[in-house]
Design a protein around this motif. Sequence first.
Motif, PDB file in Angstrom:
ATOM      1  N   ASP A 340      85.257  86.786  16.896  1.00  0.00           N
ATOM      2  CA  ASP A 340      84.683  85.720  16.293  1.00  0.00           C
ATOM      3  C   ASP A 340      83.241  86.445  15.889  1.00  0.00           C
ATOM      4  O   ASP A 340      83.274  87.634  15.704  1.00  0.00           O
ATOM      5  CB  ASP A 340      84.230  84.797  17.486  1.00  0.00           C
ATOM      6  CG  ASP A 340      83.517  85.332  18.576  1.00  0.00           C
ATOM      7  OD1 ASP A 340      82.806  86.282  18.444  1.00  0.00           O
ATOM      8  OD2 ASP A 340      83.812  84.504  19.908  1.00  0.00           O
ATOM      9  N   GLU A 381      84.871  90.403  12.514  1.00  0.00           N
ATOM     10  CA  GLU A 381      84.544  88.948  12.358  1.00  0.00           C
ATOM     11  C   GLU A 381      84.588  88.338  10.717  1.00  0.00           C
ATOM     12  O   GLU A 381      84.350  87.278  10.309  1.00  0.00           O
ATOM     13  CB  GLU A 381      83.312  88.575  12.902  1.00  0.00           C
ATOM     14  CG  GLU A 381      82.152  89.205  11.916  1.00  0.00           C
ATOM     15  CD  GLU A 381      80.677  89.132  12.480  1.00  0.00           C
ATOM     16  OE1 GLU A 381      80.075  88.573  11.873  1.00  0.00           O
ATOM     17  OE2 GLU A 381      80.312  89.643  13.473  1.00  0.00           O
ATOM     18  N   PRO A 384      87.241  84.687   9.229  1.00  0.00           N
ATOM     19  CA  PRO A 384      87.327  83.487  10.291  1.00  0.00           C
ATOM     20  C   PRO A 384      88.555  82.318   9.565  1.00  0.00           C
ATOM     21  O   PRO A 384      88.568  82.127   8.722  1.00  0.00           O
ATOM     22  CB  PRO A 384      86.120  82.882  10.449  1.00  0.00           C
ATOM     23  CG  PRO A 384      85.569  83.525   9.006  1.00  0.00           C
ATOM     24  CD  PRO A 384      86.163  84.593   8.512  1.00  0.00           C
ATOM     25  N   ASN A 388      82.998  78.910  13.445  1.00  0.00           N
ATOM     26  CA  ASN A 388      82.421  79.983  14.799  1.00  0.00           C
ATOM     27  C   ASN A 388      81.219  79.057  15.371  1.00  0.00           C
ATOM     28  O   ASN A 388      80.560  79.567  16.253  1.00  0.00           O
ATOM     29  CB  ASN A 388      81.821  81.101  14.226  1.00  0.00           C
ATOM     30  CG  ASN A 388      82.943  82.133  14.201  1.00  0.00           C
ATOM     31  OD1 ASN A 388      83.800  82.397  15.102  1.00  0.00           O
ATOM     32  ND2 ASN A 388      83.250  82.928  12.950  1.00  0.00           N
ATOM     33  N   ASN A 397      89.485  82.129  16.487  1.00  0.00           N
ATOM     34  CA  ASN A 397      89.227  83.365  15.680  1.00  0.00           C
ATOM     35  C   ASN A 397      89.485  84.553  16.272  1.00  0.00           C
ATOM     36  O   ASN A 397      89.695  85.555  15.691  1.00  0.00           O
ATOM     37  CB  ASN A 397      87.786  83.317  14.986  1.00  0.00           C
ATOM     38  CG  ASN A 397      87.386  82.200  13.940  1.00  0.00           C
ATOM     39  OD1 ASN A 397      88.365  81.923  13.274  1.00  0.00           O
ATOM     40  ND2 ASN A 397      86.387  81.836  13.783  1.00  0.00           N
TER      41      ASN A 397
END
Length: 627
Positions: A340, A381, A384, A388, A397
């Motif tokens: 994430d 990250e 995604p 988030n 994620n």
Amino acid sequence: MKSLLLIAGMLLLTSASQAQLLKKLKQKAESAVSNKAEKELEGAGKDKEKNKEKSETAGDDSATPSASATEAKPKLNVYSKFDFVPGTTVLYYDNFEKDNTGEAPTGWITSTSAEVVTIEGLEGNWLKMHATSSEHIVRNKKQSWGNNFSIEFDMLMVKGSYDPRFTIFLMNTGGKLVADESILQSGKKSIQFDAITSDKSRITLTSNEKKISDIMSADMPYSSTVPVHVSICVQGKRFRMWWNEKKLYDAGIVSEDLVPNQLGFLFGSLGGSEFYVSNIRVAKDVPDTRAAFEEGKVVSNLLFYTGTAKLRPESMGSLLDLSKVLKDVKAPVKIVGHTDSDGEDAANQKLSQERAEAVKTILSDQYGIDKDKLTTEGRGESQPIADNKTPEGKAQNRRVEFIFKEEADKYVKPAGVSAGTPAASKANTATTKTSSTSAVSGANGGVVLQSKLVNITLPYAQFIKSGDNRYTFIASKEEGNSKENYFSVELQSVNMSLKPETFPFKEANQSNAMYGTKKFSEIQSSKAVLYYGAGKTPYIYKFSPIIANGHMATYVTESLARKLPAISPNCKLVIEKVENGKASGYFVFGMMSQGLNAIKKGDAMRETFTDGFSGELKGKFVDVPVL
């Protein structure tokens, strides 16, 4: 005298020696317990990385080890036969990380009390549930989980004066919002698991109030210092449950009329033990790995210890399932790690690569998959697949993907997905509040309300089956919130399933000579909390078949007889279309307000009126899910 002094001295010496011996024994016992607890923790994680305060579970629930505990390698073979595979779409995730310790978590439903705490030796926040004559229901806001979902959570049981005894239940809220506190009384327990835990535990399984099993079991070991991981999977009628790696049940016992949409805990009057829960995860779409393989990509929500590439044993079920497919694969397979957005980009990139490598090693060492056909990549990250800004989005994620076909390795950022910075989050919230009705009137899945008093869009709406030929139409501005900007309408249908149909109010049907001898489609009742004006009073509190304006007291005589306006033939709810499990249509209602100035009427007996009629309300709904 000397003899007496000699004897006294010997006694004192003996007593001191015994005290020293007891002290040594105590220290040995404490050391043994401590060593055992350390072993049971199986790989306590490293200290949390600075500015990276998250449960790194790749989308699954997990009890994470203490940040101060000694690092050790998890014994992965402990769960080598564990065949639980979690759902891939996270509906509810809760580790209480945003709640203040010492306080009850907002939204948690309980008949008594609950408190967020930290536990020495365990990572993160935990919820201590009052465990004497109490009931607790999680703060899930998703009205439907479908009939293909998984549930996981970590539970710590600390034995007191009695062996721990508890109930875990799956509930059907019966047409009410899952966040409505009244479900404590009205909710129906679809599945109920009762346990009295000891060396040989008594466990009972009940479905729709019918006892399915009542046995003694040695498959429920527990420790007062190490949490238990509970896993549940529902697929149609099939119900499975695991206690750590031990499968307790696999039976077709889920009633189609009571499909669960809430999770709860129940404790009897005996008490005597403490119960803590955390890392609750509900996810739908339990995967068909073989079918996903044919499409070219498998997404797996694996559990890792916080901030490390050490896989938790609870994830071995997913890898066992995947290994059965990998053994037949000839072409190279790419393992891709994702995180994430919490923490630094570089740290997330490194961690995702390390996790992909760790999965590769486990598949080779534990399941005999040829390492040469496995490649790895970390993408941090950068890709995604959910927002988030929510715990559920972060959990979604945190994932590992297995790419079997190059053409399947394509990333398209979903609409509305962002990194979720606080500033952006606030801006988005402000935009939502100030958006005009016309700007969102075309949005599907919700309800648009228009009147002289109320003009609002309620984006969260459902038709929920609440009984034979009965449905509840619910809409709210905030998901799961039944306390403001919300309404519900109880419908009685003449059909077994929801179809295009017109629903007049019950009061209009009662004028029909056949009423009571045959079934009619009708609106049986309603309730609402729709604010207008600057404050929270007055507000629309229900709907009516009467379109009028005026205080109720003006329609009541001094003898308290009601002289109400005539029922309007325009007041009705019309379902115009039902396709692919979604309904569209419109309605016209009269509105009634509560919180008006109090007016007393009556001679011998007096009554105070604070409600009244507030004009006409028109509504339109498009593609509202039928659950």
